[in-house]
Design a protein around this motif. Structure first.
Motif, PDB file in Angstrom:
ATOM      1  N   ALA A 364      21.647  -2.285  -5.101  1.00 49.10           N
ATOM      2  CA  ALA A 364      20.329  -2.259  -5.740  1.00 49.10           C
ATOM      3  C   ALA A 364      20.357  -2.911  -7.124  1.00 49.10           C
ATOM      4  O   ALA A 364      19.468  -3.694  -7.470  1.00 49.10           O
ATOM      5  CB  ALA A 364      19.832  -0.819  -5.846  1.00 49.10           C
ATOM      6  N   ARG A 365      21.387  -2.606  -7.919  1.00 51.90           N
ATOM      7  CA  ARG A 365      21.418  -3.126  -9.294  1.00 51.90           C
ATOM      8  C   ARG A 365      21.479  -4.651  -9.351  1.00 51.90           C
ATOM      9  O   ARG A 365      20.679  -5.266 -10.065  1.00 51.90           O
ATOM     10  CB  ARG A 365      22.580  -2.507 -10.064  1.00 51.90           C
ATOM     11  CG  ARG A 365      22.632  -2.981 -11.518  1.00 51.90           C
ATOM     12  CD  ARG A 365      23.607  -2.173 -12.353  1.00 51.90           C
ATOM     13  NE  ARG A 365      24.957  -2.156 -11.785  1.00 51.90           N
ATOM     14  CZ  ARG A 365      25.991  -1.516 -12.340  1.00 51.90           C
ATOM     15  NH1 ARG A 365      25.818  -0.824 -13.456  1.00 51.90           N
ATOM     16  NH2 ARG A 365      27.175  -1.539 -11.766  1.00 51.90           N
ATOM     17  N   PRO A 366      22.384  -5.331  -8.618  1.00 51.27           N
ATOM     18  CA  PRO A 366      22.385  -6.796  -8.693  1.00 51.27           C
ATOM     19  C   PRO A 366      21.120  -7.433  -8.145  1.00 51.27           C
ATOM     20  O   PRO A 366      20.631  -8.430  -8.707  1.00 51.27           O
ATOM     21  CB  PRO A 366      23.624  -7.205  -7.882  1.00 51.27           C
ATOM     22  CG  PRO A 366      23.986  -6.013  -7.067  1.00 51.27           C
ATOM     23  CD  PRO A 366      23.536  -4.825  -7.840  1.00 51.27           C
ATOM     24  N   VAL A 367      20.557  -6.883  -7.071  1.00 48.11           N
ATOM     25  CA  VAL A 367      19.323  -7.441  -6.523  1.00 48.11           C
ATOM     26  C   VAL A 367      18.167  -7.237  -7.496  1.00 48.11           C
ATOM     27  O   VAL A 367      17.321  -8.125  -7.684  1.00 48.11           O
ATOM     28  CB  VAL A 367      19.004  -6.804  -5.152  1.00 48.11           C
ATOM     29  CG1 VAL A 367      17.635  -7.257  -4.641  1.00 48.11           C
ATOM     30  CG2 VAL A 367      20.083  -7.149  -4.138  1.00 48.11           C
ATOM     31  N   TRP A 368      18.143  -6.076  -8.117  1.00 48.84           N
ATOM     32  CA  TRP A 368      17.114  -5.776  -9.124  1.00 48.84           C
ATOM     33  C   TRP A 368      17.204  -6.763 -10.288  1.00 48.84           C
ATOM     34  O   TRP A 368      16.193  -7.263 -10.787  1.00 48.84           O
ATOM     35  CB  TRP A 368      17.326  -4.342  -9.623  1.00 48.84           C
ATOM     36  CG  TRP A 368      16.162  -3.694 -10.295  1.00 48.84           C
ATOM     37  CD1 TRP A 368      15.037  -4.296 -10.775  1.00 48.84           C
ATOM     38  CD2 TRP A 368      16.009  -2.297 -10.572  1.00 48.84           C
ATOM     39  NE1 TRP A 368      14.201  -3.362 -11.347  1.00 48.84           N
ATOM     40  CE2 TRP A 368      14.775  -2.133 -11.228  1.00 48.84           C
ATOM     41  CE3 TRP A 368      16.801  -1.176 -10.346  1.00 48.84           C
ATOM     42  CZ2 TRP A 368      14.310  -0.885 -11.659  1.00 48.84           C
ATOM     43  CZ3 TRP A 368      16.343   0.065 -10.766  1.00 48.84           C
ATOM     44  CH2 TRP A 368      15.109   0.211 -11.406  1.00 48.84           C
ATOM     45  N   CYS A 369      18.430  -7.085 -10.699  1.00 50.68           N
ATOM     46  CA  CYS A 369      18.621  -8.045 -11.792  1.00 50.68           C
ATOM     47  C   CYS A 369      18.106  -9.431 -11.405  1.00 50.68           C
ATOM     48  O   CYS A 369      17.473 -10.123 -12.217  1.00 50.68           O
ATOM     49  CB  CYS A 369      20.100  -8.124 -12.172  1.00 50.68           C
ATOM     50  SG  CYS A 369      20.715  -6.721 -13.131  1.00 50.68           S
ATOM     51  N   ILE A 370      18.367  -9.844 -10.181  1.00 51.27           N
ATOM     52  CA  ILE A 370      17.893 -11.158  -9.726  1.00 51.27           C
ATOM     53  C   ILE A 370      16.366 -11.175  -9.673  1.00 51.27           C
ATOM     54  O   ILE A 370      15.719 -12.173 -10.032  1.00 51.27           O
ATOM     55  CB  ILE A 370      18.495 -11.509  -8.355  1.00 51.27           C
ATOM     56  CG1 ILE A 370      20.017 -11.625  -8.460  1.00 51.27           C
ATOM     57  CG2 ILE A 370      17.905 -12.823  -7.822  1.00 51.27           C
ATOM     58  CD1 ILE A 370      20.721 -11.752  -7.124  1.00 51.27           C
ATOM     59  N   ALA A 371      15.764 -10.073  -9.225  1.00 52.86           N
ATOM     60  CA  ALA A 371      14.304  -9.981  -9.178  1.00 52.86           C
ATOM     61  C   ALA A 371      13.704 -10.139 -10.570  1.00 52.86           C
ATOM     62  O   ALA A 371      12.724 -10.875 -10.763  1.00 52.86           O
ATOM     63  CB  ALA A 371      13.892  -8.640  -8.565  1.00 52.86           C
ATOM     64  N   ILE A 372      14.291  -9.471 -11.535  1.00 56.26           N
ATOM     65  CA  ILE A 372      13.774  -9.549 -12.902  1.00 56.26           C
ATOM     66  C   ILE A 372      13.995 -10.942 -13.493  1.00 56.26           C
ATOM     67  O   ILE A 372      13.139 -11.468 -14.214  1.00 56.26           O
ATOM     68  CB  ILE A 372      14.431  -8.457 -13.770  1.00 56.26           C
ATOM     69  CG1 ILE A 372      13.719  -7.127 -13.529  1.00 56.26           C
ATOM     70  CG2 ILE A 372      14.398  -8.811 -15.236  1.00 56.26           C
ATOM     71  CD1 ILE A 372      14.092  -6.009 -14.460  1.00 56.26           C
ATOM     72  N   LEU A 373      15.131 -11.561 -13.183  1.00 55.47           N
ATOM     73  CA  LEU A 373      15.381 -12.919 -13.656  1.00 55.47           C
ATOM     74  C   LEU A 373      14.261 -13.857 -13.197  1.00 55.47           C
ATOM     75  O   LEU A 373      13.718 -14.641 -13.984  1.00 55.47           O
ATOM     76  CB  LEU A 373      16.736 -13.392 -13.145  1.00 55.47           C
ATOM     77  CG  LEU A 373      17.234 -14.758 -13.610  1.00 55.47           C
ATOM     78  CD1 LEU A 373      18.772 -14.778 -13.649  1.00 55.47           C
ATOM     79  CD2 LEU A 373      16.746 -15.870 -12.684  1.00 55.47           C
ATOM     80  N   ALA A 374      13.907 -13.787 -11.922  1.00 54.61           N
ATOM     81  CA  ALA A 374      12.841 -14.642 -11.385  1.00 54.61           C
ATOM     82  C   ALA A 374      11.479 -14.276 -11.982  1.00 54.61           C
ATOM     83  O   ALA A 374      10.672 -15.151 -12.303  1.00 54.61           O
ATOM     84  CB  ALA A 374      12.806 -14.521  -9.868  1.00 54.61           C
ATOM     85  N   HIS A 375      11.237 -12.999 -12.139  1.00 53.74           N
ATOM     86  CA  HIS A 375       9.974 -12.488 -12.682  1.00 53.74           C
ATOM     87  C   HIS A 375       9.699 -13.056 -14.076  1.00 53.74           C
ATOM     88  O   HIS A 375       8.580 -13.486 -14.378  1.00 53.74           O
ATOM     89  CB  HIS A 375      10.076 -10.958 -12.707  1.00 53.74           C
ATOM     90  CG  HIS A 375       8.933 -10.232 -13.336  1.00 53.74           C
ATOM     91  ND1 HIS A 375       8.773  -8.865 -13.204  1.00 53.74           N
ATOM     92  CD2 HIS A 375       7.895 -10.639 -14.109  1.00 53.74           C
ATOM     93  CE1 HIS A 375       7.696  -8.491 -13.868  1.00 53.74           C
ATOM     94  NE2 HIS A 375       7.148  -9.543 -14.429  1.00 53.74           N
ATOM     95  N   TYR A 376      10.711 -13.065 -14.939  1.00 59.68           N
ATOM     96  CA  TYR A 376      10.498 -13.373 -16.358  1.00 59.68           C
ATOM     97  C   TYR A 376      10.688 -14.846 -16.714  1.00 59.68           C
ATOM     98  O   TYR A 376      10.729 -15.190 -17.896  1.00 59.68           O
ATOM     99  CB  TYR A 376      11.393 -12.492 -17.224  1.00 59.68           C
ATOM    100  CG  TYR A 376      10.813 -11.113 -17.407  1.00 59.68           C
ATOM    101  CD1 TYR A 376       9.915 -10.849 -18.443  1.00 59.68           C
ATOM    102  CD2 TYR A 376      11.112 -10.098 -16.526  1.00 59.68           C
ATOM    103  CE1 TYR A 376       9.359  -9.601 -18.593  1.00 59.68           C
ATOM    104  CE2 TYR A 376      10.555  -8.830 -16.668  1.00 59.68           C
ATOM    105  CZ  TYR A 376       9.676  -8.590 -17.704  1.00 59.68           C
ATOM    106  OH  TYR A 376       9.111  -7.347 -17.841  1.00 59.68           O
ATOM    107  N   MET A 377      10.703 -15.727 -15.745  1.00 54.92           N
ATOM    108  CA  MET A 377      10.781 -17.157 -16.033  1.00 54.92           C
ATOM    109  C   MET A 377       9.478 -17.693 -16.632  1.00 54.92           C
ATOM    110  O   MET A 377       9.421 -18.837 -17.068  1.00 54.92           O
ATOM    111  CB  MET A 377      11.132 -17.929 -14.762  1.00 54.92           C
ATOM    112  CG  MET A 377      12.544 -17.699 -14.278  1.00 54.92           C
ATOM    113  SD  MET A 377      12.898 -18.483 -12.689  1.00 54.92           S
ATOM    114  CE  MET A 377      12.839 -20.200 -13.156  1.00 54.92           C
ATOM    115  N   TYR A 378       8.464 -16.875 -16.723  1.00 57.23           N
ATOM    116  CA  TYR A 378       7.155 -17.319 -17.193  1.00 57.23           C
ATOM    117  C   TYR A 378       6.970 -17.211 -18.706  1.00 57.23           C
ATOM    118  O   TYR A 378       6.069 -17.836 -19.268  1.00 57.23           O
ATOM    119  CB  TYR A 378       6.056 -16.468 -16.536  1.00 57.23           C
ATOM    120  CG  TYR A 378       5.863 -15.115 -17.165  1.00 57.23           C
ATOM    121  CD1 TYR A 378       4.863 -14.900 -18.113  1.00 57.23           C
ATOM    122  CD2 TYR A 378       6.696 -14.039 -16.845  1.00 57.23           C
ATOM    123  CE1 TYR A 378       4.692 -13.660 -18.712  1.00 57.23           C
ATOM    124  CE2 TYR A 378       6.533 -12.801 -17.436  1.00 57.23           C
ATOM    125  CZ  TYR A 378       5.528 -12.613 -18.371  1.00 57.23           C
ATOM    126  OH  TYR A 378       5.364 -11.391 -18.967  1.00 57.23           O
TER     127      TYR A 378
END
Length: 503
Positions: A364-378
């Motif tokens: 969960a933790r690494p996938v969550w980190c990848i999700a946030i990385l993509a989320h905050y590219m804006y």
């Protein structure tokens, strides 16, 4: 003291020129990013210690969402407009230094809260101070960096959001866990501070209170350093040659200018909507982990909160670098890259949130980190577009309008919506249980009363308390879909509306 506008930068007749030496520009960027980081450390500390606050003041998730949402957002937005107007006319560095001092003092006062109302009023004070930092900082950076380099500079600056969130976890979590009243009492005894021992009953002082004071107070020093070491640049210095000195634009004039810029409004709606998701998730991620997986706030701050915030910072930086590299060939990338990131983040969030406890750290933790990385590219893109569609005399006001929408929709509604839905889904979960209305949301939030229930009812309460919040968090993620659509729509009119060319 009023500031003046540079008549013409010294340099090439065909290219814009950045202000100051490269080393000093870097220092200014570093200091303003540090200020922005401190802004979000103080703002996000309440998220790190959310569950202890909820427990101490017996709050529902809707009440905590209100504490973390509408009042803060409204005062942040209301105060942001007049301060931004002042920043378009007067010394921006002085304005920033004053605002840092205000929000730092009010953050420290949160630690002395004796009631929900006291804490609410202190948070409003934090909002008033923080409202005055970002618009003048954006305006200063636009005068230090020529248009070609602004996307990268503003992306670095925007990292303050996520770095601040990370440091709030790395500092706030351990302080709240280890520096409680009894620990302070031992320190005072070791230092022979007898005068401090009688100030209060230290055995009753929770660690979250110490966290507010210890983290809030140093901001005053940062304000003084900023005041005496950051130079106010001439306005418009780094704009392309031929840009004539102009009188400061008022808010109404800026609005008239923006009225014909659909790029700004579609991007602003996208930024506000993605902000709704971000503020909502960050506000409740620690309570969700504690309720579902039994992770205490201190452990969550170090093992999840910090890494997640750093992943968001890297996503912000990566988004800015990608845009900076490709925008000279594909100008719309500044809006399209964020839209792609948001869509990618949705299934990753869902997968991370639904992992069982045994997979929490490994999967969960690494996938969550990848999700946030993509989320905050804006994040960098919202500032690049926001100040790029207006002339230099309106930049601070345009950013203030953007932040107004983000504050009211994102910060104002994000935590509140998550809280409302959490209480609603919790009630629905309890309704499925066959206990004839014995269990209520109010009862199941009270740990002392739950402990008196039969084991079967305790299990139902615990499950409903956690699942209600998890379902709410997953529903909130779906707001990334309209956010991505808005950013894509802004890309369609970007070339026509941009004033700052890529030179």
């Amino acid at each position: 003291m009023a500031t003046t506008t540079a008549a013409s930068p010294i340099g090439s007749a065909t290219e814009a020129v950045s202000y100051g030496t490269p080393a000093y520009r870097f220092y200014v960027l570093f200091m303003l990013t540090l200020v922005y980081t401190l802004n979000f450390i103080d703002r996000n500390l309440v998220n790190v210690i959310a569950q202890p606050i909820i427990t101490e003041f017996h709050l529902s998730d809707s009440q905590y969402g209100f504490l973390n949402g509408p009042p803060f957002a409204i005062f942040y937005a209301v105060m942001g407009i007049p301060i931004a107007m002042a920043a378009d006319r007067y010394n921006r560095v002085v304005i920033i230094a004053i605002c840092i001092s205000i929000w730092s003092v009010m953050t420290a006062l949160c630690g002395f809260a004796t009631s929900f109302l006291f804490l609410l009023m202190a948070r409003i004070g934090v909002a008033i101070g923080e409202a005055g930092s970002t618009p003048p900082s954006n305006s200063i950076l636009a005068d230090y960096y020529k248009p070609r380099n602004r996307a990268a500079a503003l992306a670095v600056f925007a990292m303050g959001v996520t770095i601040g969130s990370a440091l709030a976890n790395y500092f706030g979590g351990p302080i709240a866990r280890n520096l409680n009243g009894p620990a302070l009492q031992k320190l005072f005894e070791a230092w022979d501070w007898s005068w401090a021992l009688g100030v209060t009953d230290w055995s009753q002082v929770a660690g979250w209170r110490a966290a507010f004071v210890v983290i809030g107070a140093p901001g005053i020093i940062i304000g003084l350093i900023t005041l005496f070491t950051v130079k106010e640049p001439p306005r418009g210095y780094s704009d392309p040659p031929g840009t004539a000195p102009q009188k400061r634009a008022g808010m109404l004039e800026t609005l008239k200018d923006l009225a014909g810029k659909p790029t700004f409004w579609t991007m602003a709606l996208g930024a506000a909507t993605v902000g709704l998701v971000g503020y909502g998730l960050v506000g409740f991620q620690a309570p969700m982990a504690q309720r579902i997986h039994g992770v205490d706030p201190g452990t969550f701050a170090l093992q999840f909160g910090g890494p997640l915030a750093l992943a968001a910072a890297f996503g912000t930086f990566m988004g800015g670098m990608i845009v900076d590299r490709v925008s000279h060939k594909y100008q719309a990338a500044v809006a399209v890259v964020p839209a792609i990131g948001m869509i990618v983040a949705i299934p990753l969030y869902f997968y991370a949130f639904t992992r069982p406890t045994e997979d929490l750290y490994s999967v969960a933790r690494p996938v969550w980190c990848i999700a946030i990385l993509a989320h905050y590219m804006y994040l960098g893109s919202q500032y690049t577009i926001g100040q790029g569609v207006v002339h230099q005399r309106s930049r601070a006001s345009a950013i203030a309008i953007l932040l107004l929408l983000i504050a009211l929709i994102g910060n104002g509604l994000g935590p509140q919506i998550v809280g409302w839905m959490s209480d609603m889904f919790m009630s629905m979960e309890l309704g499925k249980a066959s206990f004839g209305g014995v269990l209520s949301t109010e009862l199941c939030r009270n740990a002392a009363e739950v402990a008196k229930l039969p084991l079967e009812q305790q299990a139902v309460c615990k499950a409903a308390y956690g699942e209600g919040l998890r379902t709410s968090m997953m529903a909130t993620v779906l707001f990334l879909i309209p956010a991505a659509v808005f950013f894509y729509l802004s890309s369609l009119t970007l070339k026509k509306d941009m004033v700052a060319k890529h030179v």
